[in-house]
Design a protein around this motif. Sequence first.
Motif, mmCIF file in Angstrom:
data_model
loop_
_atom_site.group_PDB
_atom_site.id
_atom_site.type_symbol
_atom_site.label_atom_id
_atom_site.label_comp_id
_atom_site.label_asym_id
_atom_site.label_seq_id
_atom_site.Cartn_x
_atom_site.Cartn_y
_atom_site.Cartn_z
ATOM 1 N N LYS A 72 33.058 -41.064 -6.612
ATOM 2 C CA LYS A 72 32.856 -39.644 -6.890
ATOM 3 C C LYS A 72 34.235 -39.078 -7.189
ATOM 4 O O LYS A 72 35.201 -39.374 -6.479
ATOM 5 C CB LYS A 72 32.233 -38.918 -5.683
ATOM 6 C CG LYS A 72 30.860 -39.435 -5.281
ATOM 7 C CD LYS A 72 30.360 -38.718 -4.042
ATOM 8 C CE LYS A 72 29.008 -39.256 -3.604
ATOM 9 N NZ LYS A 72 28.523 -38.590 -2.354
ATOM 10 N N GLU B 47 33.684 -31.668 -5.608
ATOM 11 C CA GLU B 47 33.283 -33.071 -5.715
ATOM 12 C C GLU B 47 32.317 -33.222 -6.883
ATOM 13 O O GLU B 47 31.312 -32.523 -6.953
ATOM 14 C CB GLU B 47 32.615 -33.518 -4.417
ATOM 15 C CG GLU B 47 32.202 -34.983 -4.400
ATOM 16 C CD GLU B 47 31.511 -35.343 -3.105
ATOM 17 O OE1 GLU B 47 32.216 -35.748 -2.151
ATOM 18 O OE2 GLU B 47 30.271 -35.203 -3.033
ATOM 19 N N ASP C 119 29.809 -35.628 -8.446
ATOM 20 C CA ASP C 119 29.050 -36.844 -8.183
ATOM 21 C C ASP C 119 28.048 -37.128 -9.297
ATOM 22 O O ASP C 119 27.048 -37.823 -9.094
ATOM 23 C CB ASP C 119 28.344 -36.767 -6.832
ATOM 24 C CG ASP C 119 27.381 -35.587 -6.724
ATOM 25 O OD1 ASP C 119 27.278 -34.821 -7.709
ATOM 26 O OD2 ASP C 119 26.736 -35.434 -5.672
#
Length: 341
Positions: free
Chosen positions: A205, A239, A241
Amino acid sequence: MAIPRKLFEQIKQLIPPLNGTLHKGQSGRVGVLGGALDYTGAPFFAAIAALRFGADLSHVICSPTAANAIKSYSPDLIVHPILRQDSTPEKVRSELDGLLSRLHVLVIGPGLGREDYMQSYARLALSLARAQGMFVVLDADALYMVGKDVDVIKGYRRAVVTPNIVEFKRLSESVGVDPDTPAEERAMEVSRALGGVTVLQKGAKDLIAVDTTGEEASLRESKLESADAEKEKAQEKVEVDVEGGLKRCGGQGDILSGSVGTFLAWGKCYETGAFGDNSIPTSRFPLLAAVGGSMVTRTASRRAFQREGRGVVTEDMIPEIGKSFAEVFGDKAQGQDQGKL
């Protein structure tokens, strides 16, 4: 983890409209500095990714030993073989300074190598870019340069660094991050140690972090940032992902650096009033560019892997960039539809 809606909408505001109002160059002029005897693929991937992402013009600034190969890969790239081994930074300074003045962003590192003369040119280019207030992306062996002298980039908030796992470990050690720091907090610590530089930590990620709490990143002392930027968060972490491909072949990081660079070039066009309402503080552009570039690159990696499987190579990602951009942002190349979160 979904990208925050407000942040996603801000990213979309940096996308130039395709409605006939812009002329050539107002959708981004990107420069890539790198390419020596042994490395010609990396600068090509970064520069061609910028064009496929949507930049108008893409330049490669390289050694003469790499120029002919890079020119042969694509006639769409503008190649400048000015980084001569038998010259010096002092002799090249004027030519390089004039070239940078025509660009919106400089990507330093793809195919740079560690030879002394190329590292010297990279240091010079970064110094000139900082003097001009350019946005910069540092990748690959430009991060080796930073590791040897952190001051070349420290406190420059118009910069994004894009380390992979090995590069991130070296960079963390170079800036003195405590090895006992939790893994999810290290990118923020690196950003703080670099004085507010945006860190895009590549991995399963991608983690983007920026910390502007340090003295080096004081907005009140910066001549490049507007006063309203002080209202933004001192720390921000995102983040990404988005699903990527399952094969991590060499060169995908170069696609990412070209993609992030294009978003920063668009940010510069937005800042100068080529399009948009100028409501987004300039200080947010590196974070927004890192997130947007990561989302599209990971999507292109997934699409290429789905098509080619284990045999996928970075070249397979190039025709997927435009389609991936449309998948992420839901546009018909106008960047105005809802998009996919």
